[in-house]
Write an enzyme that holds these catalytic residues in place. Sequence first.
Site, PDB file in Angstrom:
ATOM      1  N   LEU A 180     -12.330  -0.863   1.193  1.00 42.76           N
ATOM      2  CA  LEU A 180     -12.086  -0.574   2.401  1.00 42.76           C
ATOM      3  C   LEU A 180     -11.790  -1.811   2.975  1.00 42.76           C
ATOM      4  O   LEU A 180     -12.579  -2.068   4.148  1.00 42.76           O
ATOM      5  CB  LEU A 180     -13.176   0.404   2.854  1.00 42.76           C
ATOM      6  CG  LEU A 180     -12.838   1.017   4.117  1.00 42.76           C
ATOM      7  CD1 LEU A 180     -11.789   2.204   3.939  1.00 42.76           C
ATOM      8  CD2 LEU A 180     -14.224   1.659   4.802  1.00 42.76           C
ATOM      9  N   GLY A 181     -10.770  -2.647   2.645  1.00 44.35           N
ATOM     10  CA  GLY A 181     -10.381  -3.703   3.507  1.00 44.35           C
ATOM     11  C   GLY A 181      -9.417  -3.297   4.548  1.00 44.35           C
ATOM     12  O   GLY A 181      -9.384  -2.007   5.096  1.00 44.35           O
ATOM     13  N   ARG A 182      -8.366  -4.273   4.803  1.00 43.47           N
ATOM     14  CA  ARG A 182      -7.655  -3.736   5.821  1.00 43.47           C
ATOM     15  C   ARG A 182      -6.803  -2.778   5.600  1.00 43.47           C
ATOM     16  O   ARG A 182      -6.400  -1.762   6.314  1.00 43.47           O
ATOM     17  CB  ARG A 182      -6.745  -5.027   6.374  1.00 43.47           C
ATOM     18  CG  ARG A 182      -7.801  -5.980   7.387  1.00 43.47           C
ATOM     19  CD  ARG A 182      -6.900  -7.348   7.304  1.00 43.47           C
ATOM     20  NE  ARG A 182      -7.503  -8.082   8.408  1.00 43.47           N
ATOM     21  CZ  ARG A 182      -7.502  -9.464   8.335  1.00 43.47           C
ATOM     22  NH1 ARG A 182      -6.681 -10.331   7.476  1.00 43.47           N
ATOM     23  NH2 ARG A 182      -8.188 -10.093   9.370  1.00 43.47           N
ATOM     24  N   ILE A 183      -5.978  -2.756   4.572  1.00 35.73           N
ATOM     25  CA  ILE A 183      -5.188  -1.897   3.834  1.00 35.73           C
ATOM     26  C   ILE A 183      -5.954  -0.614   3.461  1.00 35.73           C
ATOM     27  O   ILE A 183      -5.428   0.886   3.879  1.00 35.73           O
ATOM     28  CB  ILE A 183      -4.395  -2.240   2.512  1.00 35.73           C
ATOM     29  CG1 ILE A 183      -3.606  -3.367   2.752  1.00 35.73           C
ATOM     30  CG2 ILE A 183      -3.504  -1.186   2.021  1.00 35.73           C
ATOM     31  CD1 ILE A 183      -2.847  -4.047   1.728  1.00 35.73           C
ATOM     32  N   ARG A 203     -18.230  -3.599  -2.925  1.00 36.15           N
ATOM     33  CA  ARG A 203     -19.566  -4.184  -3.068  1.00 36.15           C
ATOM     34  C   ARG A 203     -20.514  -4.295  -2.315  1.00 36.15           C
ATOM     35  O   ARG A 203     -21.695  -4.077  -2.713  1.00 36.15           O
ATOM     36  CB  ARG A 203     -19.086  -5.916  -3.281  1.00 36.15           C
ATOM     37  CG  ARG A 203     -18.491  -6.202  -4.755  1.00 36.15           C
ATOM     38  CD  ARG A 203     -18.314  -7.705  -5.036  1.00 36.15           C
ATOM     39  NE  ARG A 203     -18.034  -8.082  -6.062  1.00 36.15           N
ATOM     40  CZ  ARG A 203     -17.745  -9.138  -6.512  1.00 36.15           C
ATOM     41  NH1 ARG A 203     -17.903 -10.296  -5.496  1.00 36.15           N
ATOM     42  NH2 ARG A 203     -17.019  -9.592  -7.751  1.00 36.15           N
ATOM     43  N   ILE A 258      -1.979   1.191  -5.494  1.00 37.40           N
ATOM     44  CA  ILE A 258      -1.322   0.241  -4.496  1.00 37.40           C
ATOM     45  C   ILE A 258      -1.643  -1.187  -4.656  1.00 37.40           C
ATOM     46  O   ILE A 258      -1.209  -2.172  -3.582  1.00 37.40           O
ATOM     47  CB  ILE A 258      -0.988   0.987  -3.227  1.00 37.40           C
ATOM     48  CG1 ILE A 258      -2.256   1.321  -2.342  1.00 37.40           C
ATOM     49  CG2 ILE A 258       0.151   2.019  -3.325  1.00 37.40           C
ATOM     50  CD1 ILE A 258      -2.774   0.394  -1.873  1.00 37.40           C
ATOM     51  N   ARG A 260      -3.157  -4.035  -7.247  1.00 41.92           N
ATOM     52  CA  ARG A 260      -2.564  -4.739  -8.396  1.00 41.92           C
ATOM     53  C   ARG A 260      -2.840  -4.162  -9.688  1.00 41.92           C
ATOM     54  O   ARG A 260      -4.100  -3.156  -9.887  1.00 41.92           O
ATOM     55  CB  ARG A 260      -3.479  -6.080  -8.669  1.00 41.92           C
ATOM     56  CG  ARG A 260      -3.018  -7.143  -7.434  1.00 41.92           C
ATOM     57  CD  ARG A 260      -1.551  -7.770  -7.976  1.00 41.92           C
ATOM     58  NE  ARG A 260      -1.276  -8.761  -7.027  1.00 41.92           N
ATOM     59  CZ  ARG A 260      -0.599  -8.938  -5.978  1.00 41.92           C
ATOM     60  NH1 ARG A 260      -0.141  -7.599  -5.415  1.00 41.92           N
ATOM     61  NH2 ARG A 260      -0.263  -9.711  -5.035  1.00 41.92           N
ATOM     62  N   ASP A 284       2.203   2.034  -8.091  1.00 41.20           N
ATOM     63  CA  ASP A 284       3.269   1.034  -7.504  1.00 41.20           C
ATOM     64  C   ASP A 284       3.086   0.058  -8.171  1.00 41.20           C
ATOM     65  O   ASP A 284       4.211  -1.101  -7.945  1.00 41.20           O
ATOM     66  CB  ASP A 284       2.900   1.075  -5.862  1.00 41.20           C
ATOM     67  CG  ASP A 284       3.974   0.225  -5.335  1.00 41.20           C
ATOM     68  OD1 ASP A 284       5.271   0.526  -5.620  1.00 41.20           O
ATOM     69  OD2 ASP A 284       3.747  -0.748  -4.509  1.00 41.20           O
ATOM     70  N   GLU A 289       4.144  -6.595 -14.737  1.00 39.45           N
ATOM     71  CA  GLU A 289       5.599  -6.131 -14.010  1.00 39.45           C
ATOM     72  C   GLU A 289       6.585  -7.282 -14.538  1.00 39.45           C
ATOM     73  O   GLU A 289       6.130  -8.479 -14.598  1.00 39.45           O
ATOM     74  CB  GLU A 289       5.208  -6.311 -12.557  1.00 39.45           C
ATOM     75  CG  GLU A 289       4.270  -5.175 -12.099  1.00 39.45           C
ATOM     76  CD  GLU A 289       3.953  -5.192 -10.699  1.00 39.45           C
ATOM     77  OE1 GLU A 289       4.551  -6.019  -9.757  1.00 39.45           O
ATOM     78  OE2 GLU A 289       3.122  -4.446 -10.269  1.00 39.45           O
ATOM     79  N   HIS A 307       6.657  -1.328  -7.214  1.00 41.73           N
ATOM     80  CA  HIS A 307       6.186  -2.190  -6.647  1.00 41.73           C
ATOM     81  C   HIS A 307       6.920  -2.655  -5.254  1.00 41.73           C
ATOM     82  O   HIS A 307       7.261  -3.755  -4.824  1.00 41.73           O
ATOM     83  CB  HIS A 307       6.048  -3.989  -7.026  1.00 41.73           C
ATOM     84  CG  HIS A 307       4.427  -4.710  -6.665  1.00 41.73           C
ATOM     85  ND1 HIS A 307       3.874  -5.445  -7.230  1.00 41.73           N
ATOM     86  CD2 HIS A 307       4.283  -4.553  -5.366  1.00 41.73           C
ATOM     87  CE1 HIS A 307       2.955  -6.141  -6.601  1.00 41.73           C
ATOM     88  NE2 HIS A 307       3.228  -5.585  -5.526  1.00 41.73           N
TER      89      HIS A 307
END
Length: 342
Positions: A180-183, A203, A258, A260, A284, A289, A307
Site C-alpha cells: 500500500l504505497g503510492r500506487i 511490512r 502490475i 514486477r 502486466d 520480459e 508491461h
Amino acid sequence: MESPLATTPDAAPTSPAAGTAAPPATTATPTVLRVGPLMPQLEQELIAEFDAPVISAVASELTGEREAELADVRVVVTGGRFGVSRALMDRLPSLEAIVNFGVGYDTTDTSAARELGIALSNTPDVLNDCVADTAMSLLLDVYRGISASDRYVRAGSWKASGSFPLTTRFTGTRVGIVGLGRIGSAIAKRLSGFDCPISYHNRREVPGSPFRYVDSLVELARSSDALVVAAAGGADSQKLISAEVLEALGPSGVLVNISRGSVVDEDALVSALQAGTIRGAGLDVFADEPNVPDALIGLENVVLLPHLGSGTRETRDDMRQLVVDNLRSWLAHGTLVTPVEL
C-alpha cells in the site's frame, strides 16, 4: 532502502520548473552517460543538452579504451529494465549519481551504490494514476471476460454458438493489496468506487490508513477474492507470491500483478492456473520480459499485457521531464529532485 512492499518513497517530489536548457557539453569527455536504450525524445534531449553517449548495460562489453573515455562521467541515465551493476559502477570512477527512468530500480545494485556513495533517483508519482488504471482494467477484464468475449465475437462464435458464457460481478469484491504505497493507494481509491472491501499487507501498518491491515500475506490471500500486487521489486520481494499464497487465495481467487514479474513465483502461478488452484490472473509484468511462458499464452483464464502499466503519452512525457529535472539539479547543485533512500 524502502520496504519492498511500498512502491515509492513516502515524500512526494516537488519538481522545480525546468529552466533554460544548458548548452551542449564542450569538454573532451562526457559527464553524462546513457546506459541502455531510452525513450527516443529523452535520448534526443540528452544528446542535445549534455552530449551524452550510450553504452550497453553489460560492463564486460566496455573496452579499456572506452572506459578511459568515460572517466569523467558524473551521472548515468538508465531505465528500470537495464539499471547499473556493481561492475559498471566500478568502471566509472567519477560516477556520482544514477538517474532512473521509471519508478522501479531493482535492476540497479543499490547496495553497491550505497557503499560507493552514489546517489539514485527514480520517477515516482507521475505514473501512479496510469498504473492504477491498468490494475483496474485487468481486474475488470478477468472478472467480466472483456478480452475473452472480444475474441469470441471476432471468431464468429456469437453467431455460431450463441451468447457468451456468464461472467462474474466485480462490484463488492473483497480485494487484498500487496504493497500500500503510492500506487497501491491509488488502486485502493479506485476500488472504493466499486464498493470493494479493501485489506492490505505491508511490512508495517500504514498510519492513518482507512483500510484493514493484515500482517500475514497468506492470511490476506485467504480473506480476499482478488489479490493485487503493487509491491516494489528487488531481492527482498523475490517470489513473494508463492505457491502457498496462491493456494490460500483459492479456486475462486484472482491475482493481478502490475509491479514486477519477480515478485510472483511464475512457475507456481502457471501450475495454479492450470490446476484450478486459482480462477484467473491479470498480468502486466513477467519474470523474464519480454519473454512470456508459452504455458501462460495458452491459458484462457489469464489476461496478458506487455508491461504497459505507465505506457501513456502523458505519463511518459512527465517521466521524461522528471529525469531531465533530476539531471539538471544534480549537475547544478549536487541534489536530486526525487532521491531514493538507499
